[in-house]
Structure formats: C-alpha cells, structure tokens
Motif scaffolding. Sequence first.
Motif, mmCIF file in Angstrom:
data_model
loop_
_atom_site.group_PDB
_atom_site.id
_atom_site.type_symbol
_atom_site.label_atom_id
_atom_site.label_comp_id
_atom_site.label_asym_id
_atom_site.label_seq_id
_atom_site.Cartn_x
_atom_site.Cartn_y
_atom_site.Cartn_z
ATOM 1 N N VAL A 40 16.360 68.733 29.704
ATOM 2 C CA VAL A 40 17.365 69.519 30.426
ATOM 3 C C VAL A 40 17.375 69.114 31.903
ATOM 4 N N LEU A 41 16.185 68.951 32.491
ATOM 5 C CA LEU A 41 16.103 68.542 33.892
ATOM 6 C C LEU A 41 16.718 67.167 34.118
ATOM 7 N N LEU A 42 16.584 66.288 33.160
ATOM 8 C CA LEU A 42 17.184 64.962 33.284
ATOM 9 C C LEU A 42 18.689 65.075 33.518
ATOM 10 N N PHE A 43 19.360 65.891 32.723
ATOM 11 C CA PHE A 43 20.801 66.071 32.877
ATOM 12 C C PHE A 43 21.149 66.826 34.162
ATOM 13 N N LEU A 44 20.398 67.872 34.477
ATOM 14 C CA LEU A 44 20.669 68.640 35.692
ATOM 15 C C LEU A 44 20.503 67.793 36.944
ATOM 16 N N VAL A 45 19.407 67.048 37.022
ATOM 17 C CA VAL A 45 19.126 66.256 38.221
ATOM 18 C C VAL A 45 20.098 65.079 38.332
ATOM 19 N N LEU A 46 20.366 64.409 37.226
ATOM 20 C CA LEU A 46 21.327 63.299 37.291
ATOM 21 C C LEU A 46 22.716 63.792 37.677
ATOM 22 N N GLY A 47 23.115 64.953 37.153
ATOM 23 C CA GLY A 47 24.394 65.544 37.554
ATOM 24 C C GLY A 47 24.393 65.902 39.026
ATOM 25 N N HIS A 48 23.304 66.457 39.504
ATOM 26 C CA HIS A 48 23.169 66.815 40.911
ATOM 27 C C HIS A 48 23.298 65.572 41.796
ATOM 28 N N ILE A 49 22.570 64.529 41.447
ATOM 29 C CA ILE A 49 22.615 63.298 42.235
ATOM 30 C C ILE A 49 24.006 62.677 42.190
ATOM 31 N N LEU A 50 24.617 62.652 41.025
ATOM 32 C CA LEU A 50 25.952 62.073 40.890
ATOM 33 C C LEU A 50 26.941 62.794 41.803
ATOM 34 N N ILE A 51 26.913 64.123 41.791
ATOM 35 C CA ILE A 51 27.866 64.902 42.586
ATOM 36 C C ILE A 51 27.534 64.818 44.077
ATOM 37 N N MET A 52 26.265 64.952 44.424
ATOM 38 C CA MET A 52 25.892 64.994 45.835
ATOM 39 C C MET A 52 26.004 63.632 46.518
ATOM 40 N N LEU A 53 25.772 62.559 45.797
ATOM 41 C CA LEU A 53 25.718 61.256 46.457
ATOM 42 C C LEU A 53 26.914 60.357 46.190
ATOM 43 N N PHE A 54 27.562 60.502 45.039
ATOM 44 C CA PHE A 54 28.580 59.527 44.680
ATOM 45 C C PHE A 54 29.997 60.079 44.614
ATOM 46 N N VAL A 55 30.155 61.348 44.304
ATOM 47 C CA VAL A 55 31.491 61.919 44.156
ATOM 48 C C VAL A 55 31.965 62.463 45.505
ATOM 49 N N ASP A 56 33.230 62.333 45.769
ATOM 50 C CA ASP A 56 33.852 62.910 46.970
ATOM 51 C C ASP A 56 33.283 62.390 48.290
ATOM 52 N N GLY A 57 33.137 61.105 48.431
ATOM 53 C CA GLY A 57 32.786 60.558 49.732
ATOM 54 C C GLY A 57 31.320 60.310 49.977
ATOM 55 N N GLY A 58 30.469 60.627 49.058
ATOM 56 C CA GLY A 58 29.059 60.286 49.183
ATOM 57 C C GLY A 58 28.268 61.207 50.092
ATOM 58 N N VAL A 59 27.125 60.708 50.520
ATOM 59 C CA VAL A 59 26.148 61.501 51.253
ATOM 60 C C VAL A 59 26.652 61.934 52.632
ATOM 61 N N PHE A 75 29.026 79.125 39.166
ATOM 62 C CA PHE A 75 28.613 78.012 38.308
ATOM 63 C C PHE A 75 27.577 77.150 39.025
ATOM 64 N N TRP A 76 27.841 76.779 40.285
ATOM 65 C CA TRP A 76 26.911 75.922 41.017
ATOM 66 C C TRP A 76 25.649 76.673 41.409
ATOM 67 N N GLN A 77 25.769 77.972 41.641
ATOM 68 C CA GLN A 77 24.568 78.765 41.894
ATOM 69 C C GLN A 77 23.647 78.737 40.678
ATOM 70 N N MET A 78 24.227 78.929 39.500
ATOM 71 C CA MET A 78 23.407 78.915 38.285
ATOM 72 C C MET A 78 22.867 77.517 37.995
ATOM 73 N N TRP A 79 23.657 76.480 38.270
ATOM 74 C CA TRP A 79 23.202 75.098 38.092
ATOM 75 C C TRP A 79 21.953 74.853 38.950
ATOM 76 N N ASP A 80 22.061 75.178 40.244
ATOM 77 C CA ASP A 80 20.946 74.942 41.152
ATOM 78 C C ASP A 80 19.768 75.867 40.852
#
Length: 139
Positions: A40-59, A75-80
């Motif tokens: 579960v953490l694999l998917f959560l962390v990879l999703g987090h990294i994808l959104i925070m670093l690569f989507v919508d302009g990056g870091v 939704f994002w509160q529960m994700w985090d």
Amino acid sequence: MTVTDAPVSVEKPRTPSRPAARRNNFELYSWLFMRLSGVVLLFLVLGHILIMLFVDGGVQRINFAFVAGRWASPFWQMWDLTMLWLAGLHGGNGLRTVINDYARKDGTRFWLKMLLYTAVLLTVVLGTFVLFTFDPNIG
C-alpha cells in the motif's frame, strides 16, 4: 561390534538465553502487516512523488499555497494521513524486529522499545494534529 552398531547419541542443542516466546499470533500478524502495508505504501508514496514532483510544473510549484490547496480536500488529507500512519507503523514495526534480533539484554530491549514506541507515537500524533488543524489563513 561394528561402527554401524554403536548407539547414536544426539546432543541437545544449545538453549537460547531468552525464554521461548508466548504462543500467540502477534508475530504472524506483524509479518503480514509489513507485507501488506509495504504494498500500500508503494502506491501511496509513488503517487505522492508523481503529483508533487512531476505533475503541474514540478517541484518549483510546491509552496504554502500549494499545500493549503491540497489539504483543503478531504481526499488529499486522507491520502497523506494514510501515508503518515502506515509509514510510522511500518517503520516502527521494522525497528521493533531489529531491536528484538540484536538487543541481548532484556532491560536494553525494553528501554529501546519504549523509546521507539514513544518516537512513533509522537510522530504520528503530531503529524495527524498538523494535518487536521492546518490553517491556510495564518497571519
């Protein structure tokens, strides 16, 4: 009497210095939790990294306003929150296993585990507190 006719004697194996563990399923459930939470953490962390670093302009886009907008959504509160809790419990469980494997004295093992449990509890409780009390209108 030949060599094959001699009685075979098997020495008793060395007994461990610690008494045998109680007969419950805690270690089984702990092992299972590590495997499931890891997936579960694999998917959560990879999703987090994808959104925070690569989507919508990056870091470069990550700032106070970005976090405020993200945490405005339940939704994002529960994700985090899920990521925080699983990472804390997964890491704490792994360190508990390391302490059990390498701490030789019962007293040392006890105090190391108490320190570990305190650190995990403080981290998870403070992280949860920040997540739910975050105010985007500070100032």
